[in-house]
Design an enzyme around this catalytic site. Sequence first.
Site, PDB file in Angstrom:
ATOM      1  N   GLY A  70       1.008  -1.753   0.433  1.00 19.27           N
ATOM      2  CA  GLY A  70      -0.300  -0.002  -0.076  1.00 19.27           C
ATOM      3  C   GLY A  70       1.224   1.232   0.019  1.00 19.27           C
ATOM      4  O   GLY A  70       0.340   2.269   0.126  1.00 19.27           O
ATOM      5  N   GLY A  76       3.048   2.457  -2.389  1.00 14.94           N
ATOM      6  CA  GLY A  76       2.932   3.597  -3.814  1.00 14.94           C
ATOM      7  C   GLY A  76       3.756   2.784  -4.776  1.00 14.94           C
ATOM      8  O   GLY A  76       4.362   3.425  -6.424  1.00 14.94           O
ATOM      9  N   LYS A  77       3.986   1.900  -4.253  1.00 17.01           N
ATOM     10  CA  LYS A  77       4.876   0.970  -5.731  1.00 17.01           C
ATOM     11  C   LYS A  77       4.664   0.804  -7.214  1.00 17.01           C
ATOM     12  O   LYS A  77       4.993   1.320  -8.023  1.00 17.01           O
ATOM     13  CB  LYS A  77       5.555  -0.561  -5.651  1.00 17.01           C
ATOM     14  CG  LYS A  77       6.300  -0.598  -3.207  1.00 17.01           C
ATOM     15  CD  LYS A  77       6.603  -1.856  -2.877  1.00 17.01           C
ATOM     16  CE  LYS A  77       5.597  -3.114  -3.237  1.00 17.01           C
ATOM     17  NZ  LYS A  77       4.986  -2.390  -1.528  1.00 17.01           N
ATOM     18  N   THR A  78       3.930  -0.055  -7.473  1.00 16.30           N
ATOM     19  CA  THR A  78       2.395  -0.273  -8.654  1.00 16.30           C
ATOM     20  C   THR A  78       1.954   1.314  -8.947  1.00 16.30           C
ATOM     21  O   THR A  78       2.182   2.161 -10.163  1.00 16.30           O
ATOM     22  CB  THR A  78       1.993  -0.569  -8.478  1.00 16.30           C
ATOM     23  OG1 THR A  78       1.314  -2.201  -7.404  1.00 16.30           O
ATOM     24  CG2 THR A  78       0.917  -1.109  -9.612  1.00 16.30           C
ATOM     25  N   GLU A 129     -10.933  -0.235  30.328  1.00 19.66           N
ATOM     26  CA  GLU A 129     -10.530   0.805  29.229  1.00 19.66           C
ATOM     27  C   GLU A 129      -9.953   2.691  30.591  1.00 19.66           C
ATOM     28  O   GLU A 129      -8.643   2.883  30.016  1.00 19.66           O
ATOM     29  CB  GLU A 129     -12.223   2.170  28.568  1.00 19.66           C
ATOM     30  CG  GLU A 129     -12.322   0.941  28.080  1.00 19.66           C
ATOM     31  CD  GLU A 129     -11.654  -0.070  26.580  1.00 19.66           C
ATOM     32  OE1 GLU A 129     -10.233   0.733  26.493  1.00 19.66           O
ATOM     33  OE2 GLU A 129     -11.253  -1.361  25.762  1.00 19.66           O
TER      34      GLU A 129
END
Length: 671
Positions: free
Chosen positions: A239, A241-243, A460
Amino acid sequence: MAKENKNINKKPKMNPYWIYGIIIAVFFGIQIFSGGFGASDAKTTTPAQFIDYLQKGDVAKIEIVNKREAKVYLTDKAQQTETHKGTKPTSIFPTVTPMPNYQFEFGDLQLFQEDIAKTIKENNLNTEVKYVTESNAWGELLLSLLPFVLIIGIWIFIMRRMSGGAGGGAGGQIFNIGKSKAKLFDENTDVKTSFRDVAGLEGAKEEVQEIVDFLKFPDKYTSLGGKIPKGALLVGPPGTGKTLLAKAVAGEAKVPFFSLSGSDFVEMFVGVGASRVRDLFKQAKEKSPSIIFIDEIDAIGRARGKNNFSGSNDERENTLNQLLTEMDGFGTNTNVIVLAATNRADVLDKALMRAGRFDRQIFVDLPDIRERKEIFEVHLRPIKKAEDLDIDFLSRQTPGFSGADIANVCNEAALIAARKGKKAVNKQDFLDAVDRIIGGLEKKNKIITPDEKRAVAFHEAGHATISWMLEHAAPLVKVTIVPRGRSLGAAWYLPEERLIVRPEQMLDEMCAALGGRAAEKVIFNKISTGALSDLEKVTKQARAMVTIYGLSDKVGNLTYYDSSGQNEYGFTKPYSERTAELIDKEISDIIEEQYQRAIALLEEHKDKLTTLAEVLLEKEVIFKDNLEKIFGKRPYATYEHPDDVINDTETSQKEEVKDETEEEVKDDLLK
């Protein structure tokens, strides 16, 4: 004039189905003109009527066909009589042979012959009797060939399906199975992605732009004796941004761009992968200078010899060997640049990674706060956003998000705003989108008992209290006990983006994570299964401290981390059994120490913990200002900017969350 020539040159392409159609038409023509088709059927009669016609002398000739059918030919005089009027034979096509007037089938041939002979003798007739054997050679040939035609047709259909689907294109036909499946993008192809659409990734984008520049102006670099790089490998988490970078190269470069996936080389037939590699580089060299982009190259580039226990010839290894030869072998061409992308660089073969094949390894990392702002600006272009939307605030609220995650946040925010009937997407929509992506969808209608709800509130509140008291714990954003996703409650923190993490910072984070279970122990003197995710996180951190980062005094400055990934394929641990016991003991001691530390802190501030839990039970969602009212100002203000932004927006967040809750209650009542 040129246009006219262009139209003249557009000749119809020869289709093989035309040939098949012509052959079938020829067969039918032979059938028709041989008498098999085209003649109108002769009038049907009965054997008794035929004997009557024969006695009157109306029959000139009778043909007995195949010992079961009779064809009757009348005399010319008989054809003129009223009885036989209309039996004169007609034909669609002209024919040389005469056609019968009547035809009929008889039973026993011997009895029929005796009747004919007796009638001719008694009436002294000169009627001709002939015996004919008819056969349709072409029809029989067609029937004999039909099974073979069907078998061959089915076989071709199956092979087309197996080799990439029916139709044109490489691999679409049986003889093209070894052809490359790469898609070609050139100057005639409309690729709209450009480097303007790639936000952040300055270093990676600069190196990729340089590759495009190499191909546009090669003389600028080769004039000094330099050589154009043969390949660049894009490495990074999913995810990032290589492609997208490769798409930008396809849009910017004015050279042919071949794009395909590593799995496109994989086929069930032996030798097909290597054949496709050869065909791919052959096409690229014919159109050189050109670029080849192989996405997910780890599908074929995995290191040879690993995890191959069968000892057989591996088809993937043959494909990799051919790829290595094409990229830098005996007769390579320097006018083809190979781009590849993977998020598993640790499993790639060393021969593939060496200089001369992939000269550059471009690391595409997760974006920092400045790059996230640029990515938000790109993905917010098509979205109708509020005028007062602060992009700096959004970039600070999404640490650790990849480019794909940010695109998902923008899309989810637009969907949430549309669901609420808004005209523009505002800040709260983006915060809700971040919450939904991280924690999952809110489940306000989930059935939960009062005791369970009280236990979740104290759990919590324990997290919030410990994180407020410790210096290196992440600042709190909000806490909720509304079930979300698989969890019954959640606490949001804004972690500091550190490049170096020190032991005290990791220990404070572990202590804060154990605050939920510690609160249950302090308040109820009981523990539950609700701390599963906390224990998983803490155990991983403690193991990393001991076995990876060398932060344990007892184990020492050792690491058992292998960046090459070869330990994944080993059956033995890289340490002895005695060391394994020491590691387990050290991990347990670290976690237990932080657990006791959390219990001590909560015992000291038990009244404030109870107050915070009661507020949480009442409001279900609390923010940082609620903690400030109970605990006072946080003594550690090392991470100022996000805290200041959250302080400025807390009131609006609370009001909008409250309004959202009221709207959902009204909707539930209406339903």
